[in-house]
Every structure is written in C-alpha cells, then in structure tokens.
Design a protein around this motif. Structure first.
Motif, PDB file in Angstrom:
ATOM      1  N   PHE A  23       0.816  -1.203   0.000  1.00 24.22           N
ATOM      2  CA  PHE A  23       0.000   0.000   0.000  1.00 24.22           C
ATOM      3  C   PHE A  23       0.858   1.265   0.000  1.00 24.22           C
ATOM      4  O   PHE A  23       0.389   2.344   0.368  1.00 24.22           O
ATOM      5  CB  PHE A  23      -0.924   0.027   1.217  1.00 24.22           C
ATOM      6  CG  PHE A  23      -1.883  -1.122   1.303  1.00 24.22           C
ATOM      7  CD1 PHE A  23      -2.240  -1.849   0.180  1.00 24.22           C
ATOM      8  CD2 PHE A  23      -2.448  -1.473   2.520  1.00 24.22           C
ATOM      9  CE1 PHE A  23      -3.133  -2.919   0.263  1.00 24.22           C
ATOM     10  CE2 PHE A  23      -3.337  -2.538   2.612  1.00 24.22           C
ATOM     11  CZ  PHE A  23      -3.679  -3.256   1.473  1.00 24.22           C
ATOM     12  N   GLU A  24       2.121   1.138  -0.413  1.00 26.06           N
ATOM     13  CA  GLU A  24       3.033   2.282  -0.492  1.00 26.06           C
ATOM     14  C   GLU A  24       3.197   2.978   0.858  1.00 26.06           C
ATOM     15  O   GLU A  24       3.371   4.198   0.925  1.00 26.06           O
ATOM     16  CB  GLU A  24       2.534   3.285  -1.533  1.00 26.06           C
ATOM     17  CG  GLU A  24       2.556   2.752  -2.960  1.00 26.06           C
ATOM     18  CD  GLU A  24       3.967   2.653  -3.538  1.00 26.06           C
ATOM     19  OE1 GLU A  24       4.807   3.515  -3.219  1.00 26.06           O
ATOM     20  OE2 GLU A  24       4.217   1.698  -4.315  1.00 26.06           O
ATOM     21  N   ALA A  29      -5.920   0.789   7.651  1.00 24.83           N
ATOM     22  CA  ALA A  29      -6.926   1.761   8.084  1.00 24.83           C
ATOM     23  C   ALA A  29      -6.970   2.944   7.128  1.00 24.83           C
ATOM     24  O   ALA A  29      -8.042   3.448   6.781  1.00 24.83           O
ATOM     25  CB  ALA A  29      -6.620   2.227   9.504  1.00 24.83           C
ATOM     26  N   ASP A  30      -5.776   3.407   6.696  1.00 28.90           N
ATOM     27  CA  ASP A  30      -5.719   4.481   5.699  1.00 28.90           C
ATOM     28  C   ASP A  30      -6.401   4.053   4.399  1.00 28.90           C
ATOM     29  O   ASP A  30      -7.160   4.810   3.791  1.00 28.90           O
ATOM     30  CB  ASP A  30      -4.265   4.855   5.395  1.00 28.90           C
ATOM     31  CG  ASP A  30      -3.556   5.547   6.538  1.00 28.90           C
ATOM     32  OD1 ASP A  30      -4.233   6.244   7.313  1.00 28.90           O
ATOM     33  OD2 ASP A  30      -2.333   5.375   6.649  1.00 28.90           O
ATOM     34  N   MET A  31      -6.102   2.832   3.967  1.00 33.41           N
ATOM     35  CA  MET A  31      -6.659   2.342   2.714  1.00 33.41           C
ATOM     36  C   MET A  31      -8.171   2.185   2.808  1.00 33.41           C
ATOM     37  O   MET A  31      -8.883   2.336   1.810  1.00 33.41           O
ATOM     38  CB  MET A  31      -6.014   1.011   2.336  1.00 33.41           C
ATOM     39  CG  MET A  31      -4.575   1.148   1.872  1.00 33.41           C
ATOM     40  SD  MET A  31      -4.400   2.084   0.321  1.00 33.41           S
ATOM     41  CE  MET A  31      -4.899   0.838  -0.870  1.00 33.41           C
ATOM     42  N   LEU A 193      -4.256   8.531  -7.289  1.00 33.56           N
ATOM     43  CA  LEU A 193      -3.831   9.926  -7.131  1.00 33.56           C
ATOM     44  C   LEU A 193      -2.612  10.024  -6.222  1.00 33.56           C
ATOM     45  O   LEU A 193      -1.716  10.845  -6.456  1.00 33.56           O
ATOM     46  CB  LEU A 193      -4.978  10.758  -6.571  1.00 33.56           C
ATOM     47  CG  LEU A 193      -6.095  11.077  -7.559  1.00 33.56           C
ATOM     48  CD1 LEU A 193      -7.317  11.626  -6.829  1.00 33.56           C
ATOM     49  CD2 LEU A 193      -5.617  12.085  -8.597  1.00 33.56           C
ATOM     50  N   PHE A 194      -2.575   9.172  -5.195  1.00 34.78           N
ATOM     51  CA  PHE A 194      -1.399   9.169  -4.335  1.00 34.78           C
ATOM     52  C   PHE A 194      -0.148   8.733  -5.098  1.00 34.78           C
ATOM     53  O   PHE A 194       0.933   9.304  -4.914  1.00 34.78           O
ATOM     54  CB  PHE A 194      -1.604   8.252  -3.120  1.00 34.78           C
ATOM     55  CG  PHE A 194      -0.364   8.105  -2.295  1.00 34.78           C
ATOM     56  CD1 PHE A 194       0.080   9.147  -1.508  1.00 34.78           C
ATOM     57  CD2 PHE A 194       0.394   6.944  -2.331  1.00 34.78           C
ATOM     58  CE1 PHE A 194       1.251   9.040  -0.761  1.00 34.78           C
ATOM     59  CE2 PHE A 194       1.553   6.813  -1.591  1.00 34.78           C
ATOM     60  CZ  PHE A 194       1.988   7.873  -0.802  1.00 34.78           C
ATOM     61  N   LEU A 195      -0.292   7.708  -5.933  1.00 37.28           N
ATOM     62  CA  LEU A 195       0.848   7.248  -6.730  1.00 37.28           C
ATOM     63  C   LEU A 195       1.392   8.381  -7.596  1.00 37.28           C
ATOM     64  O   LEU A 195       2.610   8.556  -7.722  1.00 37.28           O
ATOM     65  CB  LEU A 195       0.437   6.057  -7.601  1.00 37.28           C
ATOM     66  CG  LEU A 195       0.079   4.762  -6.864  1.00 37.28           C
ATOM     67  CD1 LEU A 195      -0.415   3.715  -7.856  1.00 37.28           C
ATOM     68  CD2 LEU A 195       1.262   4.229  -6.069  1.00 37.28           C
ATOM     69  N   LEU A 196       0.493   9.149  -8.169  1.00 38.83           N
ATOM     70  CA  LEU A 196       0.932  10.291  -8.984  1.00 38.83           C
ATOM     71  C   LEU A 196       1.576  11.364  -8.116  1.00 38.83           C
ATOM     72  O   LEU A 196       2.565  11.992  -8.513  1.00 38.83           O
ATOM     73  CB  LEU A 196      -0.252  10.884  -9.743  1.00 38.83           C
ATOM     74  CG  LEU A 196      -0.638  10.130 -11.008  1.00 38.83           C
ATOM     75  CD1 LEU A 196      -2.055  10.465 -11.425  1.00 38.83           C
ATOM     76  CD2 LEU A 196       0.335  10.459 -12.128  1.00 38.83           C
ATOM     77  N   LYS A 215      -0.923  -4.301  -7.420  1.00 43.24           N
ATOM     78  CA  LYS A 215      -0.265  -4.836  -6.228  1.00 43.24           C
ATOM     79  C   LYS A 215      -1.097  -4.543  -4.976  1.00 43.24           C
ATOM     80  O   LYS A 215      -1.168  -5.357  -4.050  1.00 43.24           O
ATOM     81  CB  LYS A 215       1.129  -4.223  -6.087  1.00 43.24           C
ATOM     82  CG  LYS A 215       2.019  -4.906  -5.064  1.00 43.24           C
ATOM     83  CD  LYS A 215       3.427  -4.305  -5.094  1.00 43.24           C
ATOM     84  CE  LYS A 215       4.357  -5.010  -4.113  1.00 43.24           C
ATOM     85  NZ  LYS A 215       5.719  -4.422  -4.126  1.00 43.24           N
ATOM     86  N   ALA A 216      -1.748  -3.379  -4.965  1.00 39.42           N
ATOM     87  CA  ALA A 216      -2.595  -3.015  -3.827  1.00 39.42           C
ATOM     88  C   ALA A 216      -3.952  -3.710  -3.875  1.00 39.42           C
ATOM     89  O   ALA A 216      -4.536  -4.020  -2.840  1.00 39.42           O
ATOM     90  CB  ALA A 216      -2.788  -1.502  -3.783  1.00 39.42           C
TER      91      ALA A 216
END
Length: 286
Positions: A23-24, A29-31, A193-196, A215-216
């Motif tokens: 999850f990077e 909980a965040d996810m 959006l987080f990945l970007l 992967k996530a």
C-alpha cells in the motif's frame, strides 16, 4: 461504492495502523478511507481548500460543466431531444469551445452530430444530473435551487468538488467501454492519485502505475480471467486501468500530462506525469 461491491473483494481491509509495503506505506486503516470514504475529513486524500480561480480555469472538464450550467440558467430550462440528450446545436457549441477534444472525432473515425457522438459531452450532461446540479422534468433540464445559487455566487470550489467527487464515486467508469470489470480504476481511485503525487514528477509509462495499483488490489485482475475476448490478462488489465484512470478521468481534470509514442494504437506507449496544477489541487497526509 455499493455499485461496485459485487466486483470487488475487499479482503485486504484490516483496521490497523501499521504501514504496509503493498500500500506504499499506507496502513490498512488508511486504505479503508481511500477505498470507501475518500472525501472524509479523516482521509489521507484531501482536495485543497480555496483553490484560486486561475487554477480552476485550467480544469477543462470543470469549465465544460460550468458552461452547460450557465447556458441552462440563461435559458431558464433546456429542452432535450426526444431521447433525452442535449440538442445538437448546443453539442456543437460546447465542442467548439475546444476544452476537451474527442479522439474519434479528431481522427475522422466519427463525426460530431449528436450528444452521444462525443464521449466528453455525453459525460458532461450525465455528471450534471448525477451531481444534482440539474433536475429533469418533462424532458427539460433546469438547475436545482442550491446549485443555481452557488453558480450565481461563483462558488466554484463547491462546484469543482461536487463535480470531481461525483465523477470519482457515482459515475460508472465502465460506461464507455466493454471491459468485463466495472471496478477497475474506480475502486481506490484516490490511491492512484497518491501514486501520482509520489512518483509523478518524472514521466513514467502507464504500466508503472497499473502494476502498483494491481499490487494493492490484486483481486481485481480475477475479473478478466473469464472474459473470452481476453488473450493477455495483464495487458487487458493495464489497458482498462490506463484508459479509465488517465484518458477519461485525470486528463479531463488536467491533473496529468500524457505523451504517446508509436503511431498504431495497439503498439503505442503511453507516458504519464502529473501536471503543473496537480499539487495546487490534491494533497495527501501519509
């Protein structure tokens, strides 16, 4: 997100706060927020407050939405065609603004005639209804009182957030394609959006992002396994994710820049980087 539950097995969600590599660095909980409640005040994903007009003016899909809302307001009510679409004169009027070009029209595959001949214009009308900006009665569109007041008061921040959140959470991203998965791309859109946000300073091939997304959310690829038309599952997944996330979502909001190499569609490569206004609109707390 109920629309997509039948397509998505959320077995990865465990309510704990430990960072997880897949999850990077986000915790489960965040996810949980990013997947089910992305626009919560407690979500790691946030749209910045008080975005200035000079930034909003660079978001083509917002401008197209605002144009249609102003035209409806000017007319008082907009009479739709017998099938419930925008009149062809208004379709041409919107397209001639040059805000979002349609690939098929620009390359001579189809011609602009009715609303359904242009995906971006068809989408514009659909979002105005899904977002509650308009209401339809007797085949006529009028503005709802709440959003008419916001439009006249130039409350563009609220109009933008409502447009963006409606696109992300209420619109069926598979509406314009034949991929077997409805969930791919839209589930966990905030994670994309987080990945970007994390990797988008440098240009990277679209597959870089689809692989990290998969992967996530590994169960999403299972939705392609029973599709008799799919010969390469990974390629089909990447194509589905890339078209929906980049071409039909983030590019419309000018959150990315796309560069393609190769002339033939099937042999072309797509490269992505975040746009200059991305960080003026999107922020993360990780």
């Amino acid at each position: 997100m109920d629309f997509y539950q039948k397509d998505f097995d959320p077995t990865f969600i465990l309510m704990n706060n430990s960072p997880i590599e897949d999850f990077e660095g986000f915790s489960s909980a965040d996810m949980n927020y990013l997947v089910y409640d992305a626009f919560s005040p407690d979500s790691p994903f946030q749209i910045k407050k008080n975005i200035p007009d000079n930034i909003l003016d660079q978001i083509p899909f917002l401008l197209q939405i605002e144009y249609l809302l102003h035209r409806i307001n000017d007319l008082g009510e907009l009479k739709l065609t017998a099938k419930g679409f925008l009149p062809t004169t208004l379709v041409k009027e919107i397209y001639d603004l040059g805000l979002i070009k349609d690939y098929a029209i620009e390359h001579g595959i189809t011609k602009l005639y009715a609303e359904t001949s242009s995906q971006p214009i068809n989408l514009t009308r659909l979002i105005t209804e899904l977002a509650g900006f308009t209401k339809k009665r007797y085949n006529k569109l009028t503005l709802t009182k709440t959003w008419r007041d916001k439009l006249l008061k130039k409350n563009r921040q609220d109009i933008f957030i409502q447009t963006f959140s409606t696109f992300a959470q209420k619109f069926n991203w598979g509406y314009f394609d034949l991929y077997s998965s409805q969930a791919t791309g839209t589930v966990g859109f905030a994670f994309s959006l987080f990945l970007l946000s994390k990797y988008g300073e440098n240009e990277r091939q679209d597959s870089f992002y689809s692989e990290k997304y998969l992967k996530a959310f590994p169960s999403l690829i299972d939705l392609f396994k029973d599709d008799k038309w799919v010969t390469d599952i990974n390629r089909s997944f990447n194509s589905c994710y890339s078209i929906r996330t980049f071409d039909r979502f983030l590019d419309y909001f000018n959150l990315i820049k796309i560069r393609s190499e190769g002339r033939l569609y099937l042999d072309s490569k797509k490269f992505i980087k975040k746009s200059p206004i991305f960080d003026d609109i999107i922020t993360f707390e990780n």
